[in-house]
Motif scaffolding. Structure first.
Motif, short mmCIF file in Angstrom:
data_model
loop_
_atom_site.label_atom_id
_atom_site.label_comp_id
_atom_site.label_asym_id
_atom_site.label_seq_id
_atom_site.Cartn_x
_atom_site.Cartn_y
_atom_site.Cartn_z
N GLY A 1 -16.08 -16.60 -7.69
CA GLY A 1 -15.96 -16.88 -6.26
C GLY A 1 -16.87 -18.68 -6.38
N LEU B 1 -19.57 -11.34 -1.07
CA LEU B 1 -18.07 -11.61 -1.72
C LEU B 1 -17.78 -10.42 -2.85
CD1 LEU B 1 -16.49 -13.87 -3.28
CD2 LEU B 1 -17.58 -14.01 -5.44
N THR C 1 -15.64 -8.52 0.29
CA THR C 1 -14.06 -9.25 0.19
C THR C 1 -13.22 -9.11 -0.44
OG1 THR C 1 -15.25 -11.04 1.50
CG2 THR C 1 -13.33 -11.72 0.32
N SER D 1 -9.74 -15.13 -2.03
CA SER D 1 -10.40 -15.77 -2.52
C SER D 1 -10.18 -16.04 -3.53
CB SER D 1 -12.47 -14.14 -2.04
OG SER D 1 -11.50 -13.28 -2.90
N ALA E 1 -9.15 -20.24 -3.00
CA ALA E 1 -9.50 -20.63 -1.80
C ALA E 1 -9.71 -22.11 -1.65
CB ALA E 1 -11.03 -20.25 -1.73
#
Length: 253
Positions: A40, A50, A53, A189, A192
């Motif tokens: 991330g 995270l 996800t 994700s 993003a």
């Protein structure tokens, strides 16, 4: 069985082959080694959120490709090593699911492909996967506590690794090339900050097209095939590049 370091690695490395195998009746299990908590861009996002996800994104991508089951081992992202703990965890899953074929990361750093292919977690997962296939999963004296769990030794017939510099097997993935990119985009994700995720992964289709040109088809994925079954011959394993059919219908991968 597909053994991957992170959520999304299975799709990037093997997604079209997985889609084809599943469509032809092969039961496929994913084993994801890490929790994905390094994947991330926001340093303030809690690691647990995270991870949750990324696990859900991985399940969605697996469903899109027809994967039967996803196993998360939960090792810390960015810190994976091919140690006894990881080897034992992988040997446990191999004995539990008894795959004929394992797809895994290459354990050697590539100096030809982009550096992302040689992420340290990929190298560790590849080495541990091969060690789990041979000797751990097949040796009754390796991790004897697995026997007490009712998990008997199992011999994997062969392992396919990303070809990189060592390709000797091409799999014609045809219509599954698109399914692969769709599965990659399930990992929202990881895009993003992107204005156009599809454009960001155009290289994935380009690579399959280049492999296809080498194999004599529209799209292909490239592998190094390692024979690991009971009748594997000693000495170097060499074979000409082939335009391969996928594994047989109803097999376990």
């Amino acid at each position: 069985m597909v053994i991957a370091a992170h959520p999304d690695d299975a799709e990037f490395s093997f997604g079209a082959t997985v889609g084809r195998l599943a469509a032809e009746g092969t039961r496929i299990t994913y084993v994801v080694c890490t929790d994905g908590s390094q994947g991330g861009e926001d340093p303030d996002e809690p690691a647990e959120r995270l991870t949750a996800t990324r696990y859900e994104e991985q399940r969605a991508a697996a469903r899109h490709l027809g994967v039967a089951e996803v196993v998360f081992l939960g090792f810390r992202d960015g810190s994976l090593t091919a140690d006894t703990a990881l080897r034992k965890a992988l040997a446990r899953e191999i004995r539990r699911h008894t795959p004929e074929l394992v797809l895994a990361h290459q354990p050697l750093r590539s100096l030809v492909f982009p550096i992302g292919a040689s992420h340290p977690d990929h190298l560790a997962a590849g080495e541990a996967a091969l060690a789990a296939v041979y000797p751990d999963a097949r040796n009754p004296r390796a991790h004897p506590e697995l026997l007490s769990e009712g998990l008997r030794p199992h011999v994997v017939d062969e392992v396919w690794l990303p070809g990189h510099e060592h390709t000797d097997l091409f799999v014609d993935v045809g219509e599954y090339a698109l399914r692969k990119t769709e599965a990659i985009l399930c990992h929202r994700s990881q895009f993003a900050a992107s204005a156009d995720p599809s454009a960001d992964i155009a290289w994935v289709t380009d690579r399959m097209r280049a492999n296809g040109a080498a194999a004599g088809c529209a799209y292909a994925e490239a592998f190094k095939r390692v024979v690991t079954g009971s009748h594997a011959a000693p000495g170097p394993q060499t074979a000409p590049a082939v335009h391969a059919e996928a594994a047989g219908e109803g097999s376990r991968s």
